[in-house]
Motif scaffolding. Structure first.
Motif, PDB file in Angstrom:
ATOM      1  N   ALA A 133      81.456  40.279   7.388  1.00  0.00           N
ATOM      2  CA  ALA A 133      80.403  40.668   8.238  1.00  0.00           C
ATOM      3  C   ALA A 133      79.031  40.356   7.855  1.00  0.00           C
ATOM      4  O   ALA A 133      78.198  40.252   8.486  1.00  0.00           O
ATOM      5  CB  ALA A 133      80.552  42.232   8.404  1.00  0.00           C
ATOM      6  N   GLY A 134      79.015  39.834   6.441  1.00  0.00           N
ATOM      7  CA  GLY A 134      77.683  39.612   5.930  1.00  0.00           C
ATOM      8  C   GLY A 134      77.045  40.819   5.013  1.00  0.00           C
ATOM      9  O   GLY A 134      75.729  40.600   4.928  1.00  0.00           O
ATOM     10  N   LEU A 135      77.935  41.871   4.825  1.00  0.00           N
ATOM     11  CA  LEU A 135      77.163  43.125   4.324  1.00  0.00           C
ATOM     12  C   LEU A 135      76.834  42.560   2.685  1.00  0.00           C
ATOM     13  O   LEU A 135      77.806  41.883   2.224  1.00  0.00           O
ATOM     14  CB  LEU A 135      78.179  44.263   4.283  1.00  0.00           C
ATOM     15  CG  LEU A 135      77.561  45.725   4.118  1.00  0.00           C
ATOM     16  CD1 LEU A 135      76.506  46.083   5.232  1.00  0.00           C
ATOM     17  CD2 LEU A 135      78.694  46.885   4.095  1.00  0.00           C
ATOM     18  N   GLU A 136      75.844  42.992   2.034  1.00  0.00           N
ATOM     19  CA  GLU A 136      75.564  42.525   0.789  1.00  0.00           C
ATOM     20  C   GLU A 136      75.238  43.864  -0.170  1.00  0.00           C
ATOM     21  O   GLU A 136      74.836  44.998   0.346  1.00  0.00           O
ATOM     22  CB  GLU A 136      74.366  41.872   0.770  1.00  0.00           C
ATOM     23  CG  GLU A 136      74.422  40.561   1.503  1.00  0.00           C
ATOM     24  CD  GLU A 136      73.372  39.509   1.392  1.00  0.00           C
ATOM     25  OE1 GLU A 136      72.449  39.733   0.412  1.00  0.00           O
ATOM     26  OE2 GLU A 136      73.342  38.253   2.057  1.00  0.00           O
ATOM     27  N   VAL A 137      75.287  43.787  -1.603  1.00  0.00           N
ATOM     28  CA  VAL A 137      74.955  44.670  -2.495  1.00  0.00           C
ATOM     29  C   VAL A 137      73.550  45.110  -2.329  1.00  0.00           C
ATOM     30  O   VAL A 137      72.780  44.060  -2.228  1.00  0.00           O
ATOM     31  CB  VAL A 137      75.568  44.261  -3.718  1.00  0.00           C
ATOM     32  CG1 VAL A 137      74.865  45.305  -5.088  1.00  0.00           C
ATOM     33  CG2 VAL A 137      76.987  44.206  -3.948  1.00  0.00           C
ATOM     34  N   HIS A 138      73.181  46.353  -2.295  1.00  0.00           N
ATOM     35  CA  HIS A 138      71.731  46.837  -2.182  1.00  0.00           C
ATOM     36  C   HIS A 138      71.491  47.065  -0.893  1.00  0.00           C
ATOM     37  O   HIS A 138      70.206  47.454  -0.845  1.00  0.00           O
ATOM     38  CB  HIS A 138      70.771  45.807  -3.040  1.00  0.00           C
ATOM     39  CG  HIS A 138      71.176  45.728  -4.205  1.00  0.00           C
ATOM     40  ND1 HIS A 138      71.579  46.714  -5.307  1.00  0.00           N
ATOM     41  CD2 HIS A 138      71.176  44.694  -5.342  1.00  0.00           C
ATOM     42  CE1 HIS A 138      71.637  46.302  -6.510  1.00  0.00           C
ATOM     43  NE2 HIS A 138      71.519  44.907  -6.520  1.00  0.00           N
ATOM     44  N   ASP A 139      72.238  46.513   0.214  1.00  0.00           N
ATOM     45  CA  ASP A 139      72.002  46.896   1.418  1.00  0.00           C
ATOM     46  C   ASP A 139      71.871  48.534   1.798  1.00  0.00           C
ATOM     47  O   ASP A 139      72.740  49.032   1.088  1.00  0.00           O
ATOM     48  CB  ASP A 139      72.849  46.423   2.432  1.00  0.00           C
ATOM     49  CG  ASP A 139      72.840  44.914   2.714  1.00  0.00           C
ATOM     50  OD1 ASP A 139      71.725  44.210   2.250  1.00  0.00           O
ATOM     51  OD2 ASP A 139      73.648  44.148   3.297  1.00  0.00           O
ATOM     52  N   LYS A 140      70.812  48.979   2.414  1.00  0.00           N
ATOM     53  CA  LYS A 140      70.553  50.289   2.575  1.00  0.00           C
ATOM     54  C   LYS A 140      70.971  50.637   3.892  1.00  0.00           C
ATOM     55  O   LYS A 140      70.475  49.913   4.968  1.00  0.00           O
ATOM     56  CB  LYS A 140      69.116  50.869   2.324  1.00  0.00           C
ATOM     57  CG  LYS A 140      68.608  50.408   0.982  1.00  0.00           C
ATOM     58  CD  LYS A 140      67.409  50.969   0.664  1.00  0.00           C
ATOM     59  CE  LYS A 140      66.955  51.091  -0.730  1.00  0.00           C
ATOM     60  NZ  LYS A 140      65.514  51.412  -0.843  1.00  0.00           N
TER      61      LYS A 140
END
Length: 208
Positions: A133-140
């Motif tokens: 889905a494109g979720l990344e580490v540090h995304d809030k």
């Protein structure tokens, strides 16, 4: 897969160029999903051993097929990550130039939705629904489906939405590098644990 990055390298970014990049992104996600199914059919993940206890190639799987699928997934994930960054740049440029309004594409928005972040992503497993889905580490996370600051009580709220929407698209809004990014994640069983393949923590647990 050959990825065309020329679309956002110019200061004169066009809407069509960004849409072409998004088409590439969709194709990559479908390829990753198909390759993930190959691994699942062999009952292995990206990091499971391909040799038995005696050090010989496992006889219960197609070792060549699994190795090829793993290599392709890693390459495609790198392409996907690069594409997501280019798409974000392009959408930001179009917003700034007034060539794109917020209804043209759901991935990016120039204004922050009402409400504060409710959680933070601190791990994303390659090949997982969250990674695709494109979720990344540090995304809030600002919104996860119907869950947002006004009704958020605990991380169980996010888990409930995921369990209630298996194999269905869930809109997710995140704050990334001071920009709002809109994504769509499909919770589903995959070769790893859980339905999302990412670790989400409360905002107050970050930077402690």
């Amino acid at each position: 897969m050959e990825v065309n990055m020329e679309a956002t390298n110019s200061s004169n970014v066009s809407r069509d160029a960004v849409l072409k990049l998004m088409d590439q992104k969709d194709k990559i996600e479908k390829e990753i999903a198909a390759l993930t199914e190959v691994l699942a059919s062999n009952r292995v993940g990206l990091h499971d051993s391909l040799v038995d206890e005696e050090g010989y190639p496992r006889q219960d799987i197609d070792v060549y097929q699994v190795r090829h699928a793993r290599h392709q997934i890693i390459c495609l994930q790198n392409d996907h990550k690069a594409l997501m960054k280019e798409i974000e740049k392009g959408l930001y440029a179009l917003h700034s130039g007034g060539e794109l309004n917020q209804h043209d594409d759901p991935m990016d928005d120039s204004s922050k939705p009402s409400g504060d972040p409710i959680a933070v992503v601190n791990k994303v497993t390659p090949g997982s629904p969250a990674s695709i889905a494109g979720l990344e580490v540090h995304d809030k996370i600002i919104e996860f489906g119907s869950v947002k600051a006004s009704n958020f009580q605990s991380l169980l709220n996010i888990g409930f939405v995921a369990e209630s929407c298996i194999n269905r698209s869930v809109p997710v809004v995140v704050l990334r590098d001071k920009r709002v990014v809109r994504l769509s994640i499909v919770p589903k069983p995959w070769m790893g644990p859980g339905l999302l393949g990412c670790n989400i923590v409360n905002c107050e647990n970050v930077d402690r």
